[in-house]
Motif scaffolding. Structure first.
Motif: not given
Length: 362
Positions: A144-153
């Motif tokens: 999360d600190d790097a922003g690795t979330m796949n938001f559409p999923r």
């Protein structure tokens, strides 16, 4: 003593500021996510069933999404996510979540059931465009600190784990480098993690054109271009800059909770296991004590009393004057206030040891 749950952004954002890691990235964006766990009627349970919805009861122009998962032992896990770049200061994400549960396709599973747990946290959703430089002297940004979330999923566990695995490999390969493990980001860009985020990079930014235009574009980008369109849409502005003046929007009258399907904030917080020692210093600090009234109340009708999922912020009247009261003991460490406060006057700091939510079965 259990460790204090430290939310995303606390360390990562400080490193981004200190080392200017996000200089070449788009502004990061976030959402507030809510989750409840319910025990439901066995006759209604369908283990493995997944339900996703979007739209109602989201306010106009807000891309809220939700899920309902049927797990084991007659339990369901339900959640609701509101992007924090909304412009209407009267929006209450928590009340939207409670209202959503009354939608017939969701309510039918909850009737006769029992809520057993509640939680909330901020989600980092800027994706590919907003990922900062991920290495700095003495450390690496992962998950999360790097922003690795796949938001559409609405999925990020798999990418967070992969970034951690790559970080371990990079450290092992570059262990002799005493200054900075700069091989880490190169390995990230060669992995399926980078490809996955790249392929969905244009979906969330396209919603600046409106819901239906974005839906059509997202279908074209996904099924025709397969995520490889020869352009990249940008994120503009930060979440805290998005709020309009309160007079530009009508107030929203949300339905009152029925205490069967929907509940109030404080009742739900009691299902999060949240506890802070009352004699510790307040971990929610204000840079200027006058701003909550002179700015937030006058311009935005104190949005902190609505975007907080735990009833931490409350306007009270002292000597016939409004004052912001901070109920820090309720805090579930979502860090939404630090993200969404329009003047960035609220500073979330780690509380003293052991305090915060103690989620069970979430």
């Amino acid at each position: 003593t259990r460790p204090t749950p430290i939310p995303l952004r606390l360390v990562g954002s400080e490193m981004c500021i200190r080392d200017s890691l996000d200089t070449d990235s788009d502004p990061q964006h976030y959402g507030i996510g809510f989750k409840e766990v319910w025990d439901i009627d066995p006759s209604l349970h369908d283990e493995g069933l997944v339900v996703h919805t979007m739209g109602w009861p989201a306010a106009k122009g807000v891309l809220s999404g939700s899920y309902l998962y049927h797990g084991e032992n007659n339990q369901v896990y339900l959640g609701y996510i509101v992007p924090l770049d909304y412009d209407n200061p009267h929006i209450s994400p928590f009340d939207e979540f409670q209202q959503w549960k009354h939608q017939s396709s969701i309510k039918k599973y909850l009737e006769g059931g029992t809520r057993t747990a509640y939680g909330a946290r901020a989600l980092i959703k800027g994706g590919y465009q907003s990922m900062p430089k991920m290495h700095f002297p003495g450390g690496l940004l992962v998950g999360d600190d790097a922003g690795t979330m796949n938001f559409p999923r609405i999925k990020g566990t798999h990418t967070a784990m992969k970034s951690g695995m790559i970080a371990a490999s990079a450290i092992f390969e570059d262990i002799e480098n005493k200054e900075e493990v700069d091989n880490y980001q190169k390995l990230i860009k060669k992995s399926w993690l980078w490809s996955e985020l790249y392929e969905v990079r244009n979906i969330r930014p396209s919603f600046k054109w409106g819901f239906w235009k974005a839906i059509i574009y997202s279908a074209i980008d996904t099924y025709i271009f397969r995520g490889k369109a020869p352009w990249t849409l940008d994120h503009h502005g930060t979440d805290h800059q998005s709020l309009d003046n309160k007079n530009k929007h009508e107030q929203i009258n949300y339905p009152k909770p029925d205490n069967v399907i929907s509940f109030d904030r404080l009742t739900n917080v009691s299902f999060s296991g949240t506890n802070h020692e009352e004699n510790q210093p307040c971990h929610l600090t204000l840079k200027n004590d006058e701003v909550p009234i002179s700015v937030n109340l006058e311009l935005y009708d104190n949005p902190e009393t609505r975007y907080c999922p735990a009833g931490v912020y409350e306007i009270v009247i002292n000597d016939n004057k409004p004052k912001l009261q901070i109920n820090a003991q309720n805090c579930v460490h979502c860090k939404t206030c630090d993200i969404k406060d329009p003047t960035q006057n609220i500073n979330w700091v780690a509380p003293q040891g052991g305090g915060g939510p103690n989620y069970q079965g979430m």
